[in-house]
Design a protein around this motif. Structure first.
Motif, short mmCIF file in Angstrom:
data_model
loop_
_atom_site.label_atom_id
_atom_site.label_comp_id
_atom_site.label_asym_id
_atom_site.label_seq_id
_atom_site.Cartn_x
_atom_site.Cartn_y
_atom_site.Cartn_z
N ARG A 147 37.33 26.24 70.73
CA ARG A 147 37.24 25.89 72.16
C ARG A 147 38.07 24.65 72.48
NH1 ARG A 147 31.61 27.11 71.16
NH2 ARG A 147 31.04 29.11 72.11
N GLU A 148 37.96 23.64 71.64
CA GLU A 148 38.59 22.35 71.95
C GLU A 148 40.08 22.35 71.65
OE1 GLU A 148 36.34 19.34 69.94
OE2 GLU A 148 34.44 20.08 70.75
N ALA A 149 40.49 22.89 70.50
CA ALA A 149 41.90 22.83 70.11
C ALA A 149 42.73 23.91 70.77
CB ALA A 149 42.03 22.94 68.59
N LEU A 150 42.11 25.07 71.09
CA LEU A 150 42.87 26.18 71.65
C LEU A 150 42.62 26.41 73.13
CD1 LEU A 150 42.48 28.81 68.78
CD2 LEU A 150 44.31 27.16 69.12
N GLY A 151 41.64 25.69 73.69
CA GLY A 151 41.33 25.88 75.10
C GLY A 151 40.58 27.15 75.40
N VAL A 152 39.89 27.71 74.40
CA VAL A 152 39.11 28.93 74.61
C VAL A 152 37.95 28.65 75.56
CG1 VAL A 152 37.67 30.67 73.51
CG2 VAL A 152 39.76 29.87 72.37
N ILE A 153 37.81 29.46 76.58
CA ILE A 153 36.73 29.29 77.56
C ILE A 153 35.53 30.13 77.16
CG2 ILE A 153 36.06 29.64 79.96
CD1 ILE A 153 39.00 29.07 80.70
N GLN A 154 35.76 31.40 76.85
CA GLN A 154 34.67 32.30 76.45
C GLN A 154 34.93 32.76 75.02
OE1 GLN A 154 31.76 33.36 77.91
NE2 GLN A 154 31.37 34.40 75.97
N LEU A 155 34.06 32.35 74.10
CA LEU A 155 34.20 32.72 72.69
C LEU A 155 33.03 33.61 72.30
CD1 LEU A 155 35.68 32.38 69.95
CD2 LEU A 155 34.11 30.49 69.49
N ASP A 156 33.37 34.82 71.81
CA ASP A 156 32.35 35.74 71.31
C ASP A 156 32.55 35.93 69.81
OD1 ASP A 156 30.59 36.83 73.47
OD2 ASP A 156 32.52 37.29 74.39
N VAL A 157 31.45 36.26 69.14
CA VAL A 157 31.47 36.56 67.71
C VAL A 157 30.95 37.98 67.53
CG1 VAL A 157 30.57 35.98 65.43
CG2 VAL A 157 31.10 34.16 67.07
N LEU A 158 31.78 38.84 66.95
CA LEU A 158 31.39 40.23 66.74
C LEU A 158 30.99 40.43 65.29
CD1 LEU A 158 33.12 43.41 68.09
CD2 LEU A 158 32.63 43.23 65.64
N ASP A 159 29.86 41.08 65.07
CA ASP A 159 29.41 41.38 63.72
C ASP A 159 28.48 42.58 63.77
OD1 ASP A 159 28.91 41.19 60.97
OD2 ASP A 159 28.78 39.01 61.03
N ALA A 160 28.28 43.21 62.61
CA ALA A 160 27.34 44.33 62.53
C ALA A 160 25.90 43.85 62.50
CB ALA A 160 27.64 45.17 61.29
N SER A 161 25.69 42.56 62.26
CA SER A 161 24.36 41.97 62.19
C SER A 161 24.36 40.65 62.95
CB SER A 161 23.97 41.73 60.72
OG SER A 161 22.84 40.89 60.62
N ASP A 162 23.18 40.22 63.37
CA ASP A 162 23.09 38.94 64.10
C ASP A 162 22.67 37.80 63.18
OD1 ASP A 162 20.45 39.53 63.59
OD2 ASP A 162 19.79 39.42 65.67
N TYR A 163 22.82 37.99 61.83
CA TYR A 163 22.29 36.98 60.91
C TYR A 163 23.03 35.66 61.00
CZ TYR A 163 26.00 37.12 57.33
OH TYR A 163 27.17 36.99 56.64
N GLU A 164 24.28 35.66 61.52
CA GLU A 164 25.00 34.41 61.72
C GLU A 164 25.19 34.10 63.20
OE1 GLU A 164 27.81 32.95 58.26
OE2 GLU A 164 28.50 34.88 59.03
N GLY A 165 24.35 34.66 64.03
CA GLY A 165 24.38 34.33 65.45
C GLY A 165 25.46 35.06 66.22
N ALA A 166 25.81 36.26 65.83
CA ALA A 166 26.81 37.03 66.57
C ALA A 166 26.36 37.27 68.00
CB ALA A 166 27.08 38.36 65.87
N THR A 167 27.29 37.23 68.93
CA THR A 167 26.99 37.49 70.34
C THR A 167 27.28 38.94 70.71
OG1 THR A 167 29.21 36.78 71.00
CG2 THR A 167 27.48 35.11 70.97
N VAL A 168 28.07 39.64 69.90
CA VAL A 168 28.38 41.05 70.13
C VAL A 168 28.04 41.80 68.85
CG1 VAL A 168 30.17 42.75 70.66
CG2 VAL A 168 30.25 40.49 71.73
N LEU A 169 27.08 42.71 68.92
CA LEU A 169 26.70 43.50 67.75
C LEU A 169 27.42 44.85 67.81
CD1 LEU A 169 22.85 42.83 67.47
CD2 LEU A 169 24.75 41.71 66.26
N HIS A 170 28.25 45.08 66.80
CA HIS A 170 29.00 46.33 66.73
C HIS A 170 29.44 46.56 65.30
CE1 HIS A 170 31.64 49.65 67.55
NE2 HIS A 170 32.69 48.97 67.09
N ASP A 171 29.20 47.75 64.80
CA ASP A 171 29.66 48.17 63.48
C ASP A 171 31.08 48.72 63.63
OD1 ASP A 171 30.20 49.38 61.04
OD2 ASP A 171 28.23 50.32 60.86
N LEU A 172 32.04 48.08 62.97
CA LEU A 172 33.44 48.47 63.13
C LEU A 172 33.76 49.84 62.55
CD1 LEU A 172 35.06 45.01 62.38
CD2 LEU A 172 35.15 46.23 64.56
N ASN A 173 32.82 50.43 61.83
CA ASN A 173 32.99 51.81 61.39
C ASN A 173 32.78 52.80 62.54
OD1 ASN A 173 33.29 51.61 58.33
ND2 ASN A 173 31.40 50.44 58.65
#
Length: 289
Positions: A71-97
Motif C-alpha cells: 500500500r505505502e510503496a506502490l500506492g495500492v488503494i484496495q489490496l485483496d489476498v486470494l487463497d483456497a483457505s482463510d487461515y492467513e486472513g485471505a479476503t477472497v476465497l477461491h480454489d485456483l483449480n
C-alpha cells in the motif's frame, strides 16, 4: 510465499516508470505475501529508486507480511489476498483449480504471485484465472521454481511455457521472462543473486535448456492487452514441435560417417547440451534490464 528483491524491483519499476504505467490501485496477491528483503537488497533498491522509496520498510524489510508495504510503496488503494483457505486472513476465497467466478473477472490492475503456482495441481486453470482477473492494461507479476527445487511443489516450470502463454493471440505481452539463481531450499534465505532474461525459444529456433547446481526461479511480468474469455481455446504448443509440423519434417537420428562410437558421441553431445544450458550462453540468456 515471499516477495524478494527480484519480485519487488519490477513492482517498483511499474510504479515509478516514466512515463507512468497504469496505477496499481486495485491489486490481488495470490496467497498472503511476506516481505523478504535483505539489507543488501534494500541498498540496491535505494540506489535505483531513491533513498525514500521503501520508507519505514527500509528498517524492517524481512519477515513481516507485505500488505502495508504494498500500500505505502506502490500506492495500492484496495489490496485483496486470494487463497483456497482463510487461515492467513485471505479476503477472497477461491480454489485456483476451479473456474474463475464472474465477480473476479477483470477486477484488478495487478495480480502478484510470489510462489503459489507450483502448488496448484491444475496449472492451466490457475494461469487462466490470473489472466482473467486482470483488467486490460493490468500486469501479472509471477515467481515460480524452474530448476533444482524438486519436491517443493507439484511442478517446476519452463520459460518456454511462459513464452507460449503470454503472447498477443492470447491477449498478453510478456515484458520479461527471467531466471534468478537461488539457494536451497528457498530464494528468500539470502540476498539477491544474478538474474538473466530468457530468450524466446521460437526466436532462436531451438530449445532453450537450463543446467546448473543451484535452484533457479522463474520470474514473469506480463501485461494484458485484450480480454479473452478463454485464452487457451487454442492450447499452447511447444515451439520446436510446432515448427516441425509447419515444415512437415520429422526427426531422424543421424549416423556418424566416421563411425564414432556411440559412447563418445553421447559424451560430446552431453557436453554441448551442458554448455548450451549454462547461464553463460548469451544466445539463450541475456542481461535483465
Amino acid at each position: 510465499m515471499a516477495l524478494t528483491y527480484h519480485d519487488v524491483r519490477p513492482l517498483l519499476r511499474a510504479r515509478y516508470a516514466s512515463p507512468p504505467s497504469r496505477p496499481l490501485q486495485e491489486v490481488v496477491t495470490i496467497g498472503r505475501q511476506v516481505l523478504a528483503l535483505h539489507r543488501r537488497d534494500v541498498r540496491a533498491l535505494a540506489d535505483e529508486f531513491g533513498p525514500d522509496v521503501l520508507g519505514p520498510w527500509a528498517d524492517r524489510p524481512y519477515g513481516a507480511y507485505a500488505d502495508a508495504f504494498l500500500r505505502e510503496a506502490l500506492g495500492v488503494i484496495q489490496l485483496d489476498v486470494l487463497d483456497a483457505s482463510d487461515y492467513e486472513g485471505a479476503t477472497v476465497l477461491h480454489d485456483l483449480n476451479r473456474p474463475l467466478p464472474a465477480e473476479l473477472t477483470q477486477r484488478f490492475d495487478a495480480v502478484i504471485d510470489g510462489g503459489t503456482l507450483e502448488h496448484v495441481f491444475d496449472v492451466p486453470a490457475a494461469l487462466r484465472a490470473y489472466m482473467g482477473m486482470l483488467r486490460v492494461g493490468g500486469s501479472l507479476f509471477l515467481s515460480t521454481p524452474a530448476n533444482n527445487l524438486c519436491g517443493h511443489g507439484f511442478y517446476q516450470l519452463s520459460p518456454e511455457l511462459m513464452h507460449r502463454v503470454f503472447v498477443a493471440e492470447r491477449g498478453f505481452r510478456a515484458n520479461h521472462v527471467a531466471l534468478v539463481e537461488a539457494v536451497y531450499p528457498g530464494i528468500e534465505l539470502r540476498p539477491a543473486r544474478r538474474a538473466v532474461a530468457v530468450v524466446d525459444p521460437d526466436a532462436v529456433a531451438e530449445r532453450v535448456t537450463l543446467t546448473g547446481r543451484r535452484p533457479m526461479m522463474l520470474l514473469v511480468q506480463a501485461e494484458k492487452l485484450v480480454h479473452h474469455e478463454d485464452p487457451f481455446a487454442e492450447p499452447p504448443q511447444q515451439s520446436d514441435y510446432a515448427a516441425r509440423w509447419r515444415e512437415g519434417r520429422g526427426h531422424e537420428l543421424r549416423s556418424s560417417r566416421r563411425r564414432v562410437p556411440l559412447s563418445v558421441r553421447a559424451v560430446v553431445r552431453g557436453w554441448r547440451q551442458r554448455r548450451n544450458g549454462s547461464l553463460s550462453n548469451k544466445r539463450f540468456y541475456r542481461p535483465l534490464p
